[in-house]
Scaffold this active site. Sequence first.
Site, PDB file in Angstrom:
ATOM      1  N   ARG A  71       0.821  -1.223   0.000  1.00  0.00           N
ATOM      2  CA  ARG A  71       0.000   0.000   0.000  1.00  0.00           C
ATOM      3  C   ARG A  71       0.851   1.269   0.000  1.00  0.00           C
ATOM      4  NH1 ARG A  71      -5.538  -1.676   3.215  1.00  0.00           N
ATOM      5  NH2 ARG A  71      -5.014  -3.865   3.478  1.00  0.00           N
ATOM      6  N   ASP A 200      -2.205 -16.258  -2.524  1.00  0.00           N
ATOM      7  CA  ASP A 200      -2.589 -15.505  -3.738  1.00  0.00           C
ATOM      8  C   ASP A 200      -1.517 -14.701  -4.481  1.00  0.00           C
ATOM      9  OD1 ASP A 200      -2.633 -13.744  -1.572  1.00  0.00           O
ATOM     10  OD2 ASP A 200      -4.723 -13.144  -1.788  1.00  0.00           O
ATOM     11  N   GLU A 334     -11.336  -8.043  -6.007  1.00  0.00           N
ATOM     12  CA  GLU A 334     -10.806  -9.095  -6.900  1.00  0.00           C
ATOM     13  C   GLU A 334     -11.724  -9.468  -8.065  1.00  0.00           C
ATOM     14  OE1 GLU A 334     -10.799  -9.279  -3.532  1.00  0.00           O
ATOM     15  OE2 GLU A 334      -8.650  -8.965  -3.200  1.00  0.00           O
TER      16      GLU A 334
HETATM   17  C1  DMJ Z   1      -5.557  -5.827  -0.939  1.00  0.00           C
HETATM   18  O1  DMJ Z   1      -4.778  -5.267   0.062  1.00  0.00           O
HETATM   19  C2  DMJ Z   1      -4.723  -6.537  -1.973  1.00  0.00           C
HETATM   20  O2  DMJ Z   1      -5.461  -6.746  -3.128  1.00  0.00           O
HETATM   21  C3  DMJ Z   1      -4.204  -7.864  -1.461  1.00  0.00           C
HETATM   22  O3  DMJ Z   1      -3.516  -8.563  -2.488  1.00  0.00           O
HETATM   23  C4  DMJ Z   1      -5.335  -8.713  -0.967  1.00  0.00           C
HETATM   24  N1  DMJ Z   1      -6.195  -8.030  -0.038  1.00  0.00           N
HETATM   25  C5  DMJ Z   1      -6.640  -6.680  -0.331  1.00  0.00           C
HETATM   26  C6  DMJ Z   1      -7.929  -6.575  -1.117  1.00  0.00           C
HETATM   27  O4  DMJ Z   1      -8.856  -7.532  -0.924  1.00  0.00           O
END
Ligand code: DMJ
Length: 440
Positions: A71, A200, A334
């Site tokens: 972030r 993921d 997502e």
């Molecule tokens: C975000 O901080 C990013 O996309 C991360 O890869 C997964 N979680 C959140 C959104 O759901």
Amino acid sequence: AWGLNELKPISKQGHSSNLFGNIQGATIVDALDTLYIMEMKEEFKEAKEWVEKNLDFNVNAEISVFEVNIRFVGGLLSAYYLSGDEVFRKKAVELGEKLLPAFNTPTGIPWALLNIKSGIGRNWPWASGGSSILAEFGTLHLEFVHLSHLSGNPVFAEKVMNIRKVLNRLDKPEGLYPNYLNPSSGQWGQHHVSIGGLGDSFYEYLLKAWLMSDKTDEDGKKMYYDAVQAIEAHLIRKSGGGLTYIAEWKGGLLEHKMGHLTCFAGGMFALGADGAPNDKTGHHIELGAEIARTCHESYDRTRMKLGPEAFRFDGGVEAIATRQNEKYYILRPEVIETYMYMWRLTHDPKYRQWGWEAVEALEKHCRVDGGYSGIRDVYNNHESHDDVQQSFFLSETLKYLYLLFSEDDLLPFEHWVFNTEAHPLPILHKDDGNKEENQK
Ligand code: DMJ
């Protein structure tokens, strides 16, 4: 909540999450590039002034290395590449340096948590026997390569290349990567495998590392396509009703559950289709399309037309959450992310239709007086709001929607890859050290 981390849009106060310790400004930093792309010039200027005057990393804070990297470092890097404003480059490098002590472990696999004042790290107490998490230490690569590129200091890239080396030395059960790796022994923890939470973005960054290197990072490429092959063989299944889903793997047994987080994989498969070995391009696009369809069904089968945190394919249900604690929606991106990739790569109009359904549902159920809120149960008739506007709603959900309805030449895939928080980073062209070219 200006200057605080996140917003409580109903109580109209700041929301602080322990992921960022007492570093402040998560929403401002996460939203910088979205403001820029949407041409919200006044707001961008205000946000930049806040960063110049107030964004401070000299604090006594225990932070999540992963969250702060995706972030804050990601947000600052994108703001720099888009605007050319030096302050963002300086702050990104300064923060990157603060994260370096996290790699002081016997293997160089970083800690999950780091006190950025003392430099002392540790792992989540719940993570398998003191393990680090695959999706956390595997989601530093893109940002750290850019930190080396922009600072001239190779140390950042060296740290993430070492993670690759450690992973390459290890045996993988059935070719799969477990979610847990012990940073002291260098051995896997529990053999749990997921393309959703805990796993993921590790897979996402293998593909994107190769793309971001102008397709020179052959190691990243091989690791990605080998992993997809193992995922297809062991995790991807089709329900009785014909929906393709990605299950979770626990020591060889499948749990027939798919998380909202896992829905990003549709976009990933489609993005990687072009480079797929053995004439599998069409197959990878088709896989992306099938995951997109399944995730759309998970939205369509709720009352609010917003998807649950996790949905199951067992006990007589398909693409439906059965447990109360899996029925929430916290403004995650997502599914919309996958629509955006599928739209760009196929131009099938259904992806814009599905994206528009999500816009209408967000307006109807999540819009509140002071912003947008998560929902506790998407199957209910009445909204119970959680009163949190996650910073990724501005950095990802709204950005991907905006791109879904924009022309393809806004942040074209030939020049940009998106980090896992949707922050665009330029492809580093092999024949061109010239930054201007990279900034196109
Ligand atoms: C975000 O901080 C990013 O996309 C991360 O890869 C997964 N979680 C959140 C959104 O759901």
